[in-house]
Write a protein that holds these residues in place. Structure first.
Motif, PDB file in Angstrom:
ATOM      1  N   GLY A   1     -29.421   3.233  29.575  1.00  0.00           N
ATOM      2  CA  GLY A   1     -30.545   3.368  28.652  1.00  0.00           C
ATOM      3  C   GLY A   1     -31.576   4.361  29.143  1.00  0.00           C
ATOM      4  O   GLY A   1     -31.401   5.032  30.154  1.00  0.00           O
ATOM      5  N   ASN A   2     -32.679   4.419  28.395  1.00  0.00           N
ATOM      6  CA  ASN A   2     -33.802   5.277  28.736  1.00  0.00           C
ATOM      7  C   ASN A   2     -34.984   4.845  27.874  1.00  0.00           C
ATOM      8  O   ASN A   2     -34.852   3.961  27.028  1.00  0.00           O
ATOM      9  N   VAL A   3     -36.129   5.478  28.081  1.00  0.00           N
ATOM     10  CA  VAL A   3     -37.322   5.180  27.302  1.00  0.00           C
ATOM     11  C   VAL A   3     -38.011   6.498  26.960  1.00  0.00           C
ATOM     12  O   VAL A   3     -38.054   7.417  27.771  1.00  0.00           O
ATOM     13  N   GLU A   4     -38.529   6.562  25.741  1.00  0.00           N
ATOM     14  CA  GLU A   4     -39.231   7.750  25.247  1.00  0.00           C
ATOM     15  C   GLU A   4     -40.616   7.335  24.783  1.00  0.00           C
ATOM     16  O   GLU A   4     -40.760   6.351  24.059  1.00  0.00           O
ATOM     17  N   VAL A   5     -41.638   8.072  25.196  1.00  0.00           N
ATOM     18  CA  VAL A   5     -42.997   7.817  24.716  1.00  0.00           C
ATOM     19  C   VAL A   5     -43.111   8.437  23.334  1.00  0.00           C
ATOM     20  O   VAL A   5     -42.865   9.624  23.150  1.00  0.00           O
ATOM     21  N   VAL A   6     -43.473   7.615  22.364  1.00  0.00           N
ATOM     22  CA  VAL A   6     -43.622   8.093  20.988  1.00  0.00           C
ATOM     23  C   VAL A   6     -45.066   8.482  20.715  1.00  0.00           C
ATOM     24  O   VAL A   6     -45.338   9.527  20.131  1.00  0.00           O
ATOM     25  N   GLU A   7     -45.992   7.636  21.177  1.00  0.00           N
ATOM     26  CA  GLU A   7     -47.402   7.860  20.846  1.00  0.00           C
ATOM     27  C   GLU A   7     -48.285   6.984  21.727  1.00  0.00           C
ATOM     28  O   GLU A   7     -47.868   5.918  22.168  1.00  0.00           O
ATOM     29  N   ILE A   8     -49.488   7.453  21.972  1.00  0.00           N
ATOM     30  CA  ILE A   8     -50.518   6.631  22.590  1.00  0.00           C
ATOM     31  C   ILE A   8     -51.580   6.431  21.523  1.00  0.00           C
ATOM     32  O   ILE A   8     -52.170   7.389  21.030  1.00  0.00           O
ATOM     33  N   ASP A   9     -51.780   5.160  21.141  1.00  0.00           N
ATOM     34  CA  ASP A   9     -52.723   4.810  20.084  1.00  0.00           C
ATOM     35  C   ASP A   9     -53.830   3.961  20.698  1.00  0.00           C
ATOM     36  O   ASP A   9     -53.692   2.746  20.820  1.00  0.00           O
ATOM     37  N   GLY A  10     -54.895   4.619  21.140  1.00  0.00           N
ATOM     38  CA  GLY A  10     -55.950   3.904  21.860  1.00  0.00           C
ATOM     39  C   GLY A  10     -55.366   3.397  23.166  1.00  0.00           C
ATOM     40  O   GLY A  10     -54.734   4.138  23.907  1.00  0.00           O
ATOM     41  N   PRO A  11     -55.511   2.084  23.450  1.00  0.00           N
ATOM     42  CA  PRO A  11     -54.963   1.535  24.691  1.00  0.00           C
ATOM     43  C   PRO A  11     -53.505   1.073  24.564  1.00  0.00           C
ATOM     44  O   PRO A  11     -52.953   0.505  25.491  1.00  0.00           O
ATOM     45  N   ILE A  12     -52.888   1.337  23.413  1.00  0.00           N
ATOM     46  CA  ILE A  12     -51.513   0.887  23.150  1.00  0.00           C
ATOM     47  C   ILE A  12     -50.554   2.058  23.303  1.00  0.00           C
ATOM     48  O   ILE A  12     -50.745   3.113  22.693  1.00  0.00           O
ATOM     49  N   VAL A  13     -49.538   1.857  24.130  1.00  0.00           N
ATOM     50  CA  VAL A  13     -48.502   2.871  24.331  1.00  0.00           C
ATOM     51  C   VAL A  13     -47.296   2.463  23.493  1.00  0.00           C
ATOM     52  O   VAL A  13     -46.784   1.354  23.634  1.00  0.00           O
ATOM     53  N   LYS A  14     -46.861   3.360  22.616  1.00  0.00           N
ATOM     54  CA  LYS A  14     -45.702   3.095  21.756  1.00  0.00           C
ATOM     55  C   LYS A  14     -44.506   3.851  22.317  1.00  0.00           C
ATOM     56  O   LYS A  14     -44.582   5.058  22.542  1.00  0.00           O
TER      57      LYS A  14
END
Length: 89
Positions: free
Chosen positions: A37-50
């Motif tokens: 597997g792996n992980v991709e950062v989609v967005e940082i929305d305020g203090p929430i990392v998506k």
């Protein structure tokens, strides 16, 4: 008066930035990749990392545990401003 820790680039390594999130995730990627597997950062929305879990992580029954106990815990340790990590599809 504020004391700020800086690196060679002049940015705080504990600040909530895409660069710091990626740097922290780079420490976890070898473990995710070992399981396909792996992980991709989609967005940082305020203090929430998506993030988007990829490969085997995206369909693994343990992905919620990986997300909360692994990824979120590590990000919150490294970057205190992170309040939550959520998965987007």
């Amino acid at each position: 008066m504020t004391t700020e820790t800086t690196t060679e680039t002049g940015t705080d390594p504990r600040a909530l930035t895409i660069e710091n999130v990626e740097r922290t995730l780079d420490e976890l990627r070898p473990y995710l990749m070992a399981d396909g597997g792996n992980v991709e950062v989609v967005e940082i929305d305020g203090p929430i990392v998506k993030v988007r879990l990829q490969g085997a992580c995206g369909s693994c029954p343990s992905s919620t545990m990986t997300l909360k106990m692994g990824i979120e815990r590590k990000l919150r340790e490294a970057i205190p401003e992170v309040s939550e990590v959520v998965q987007v599809l």
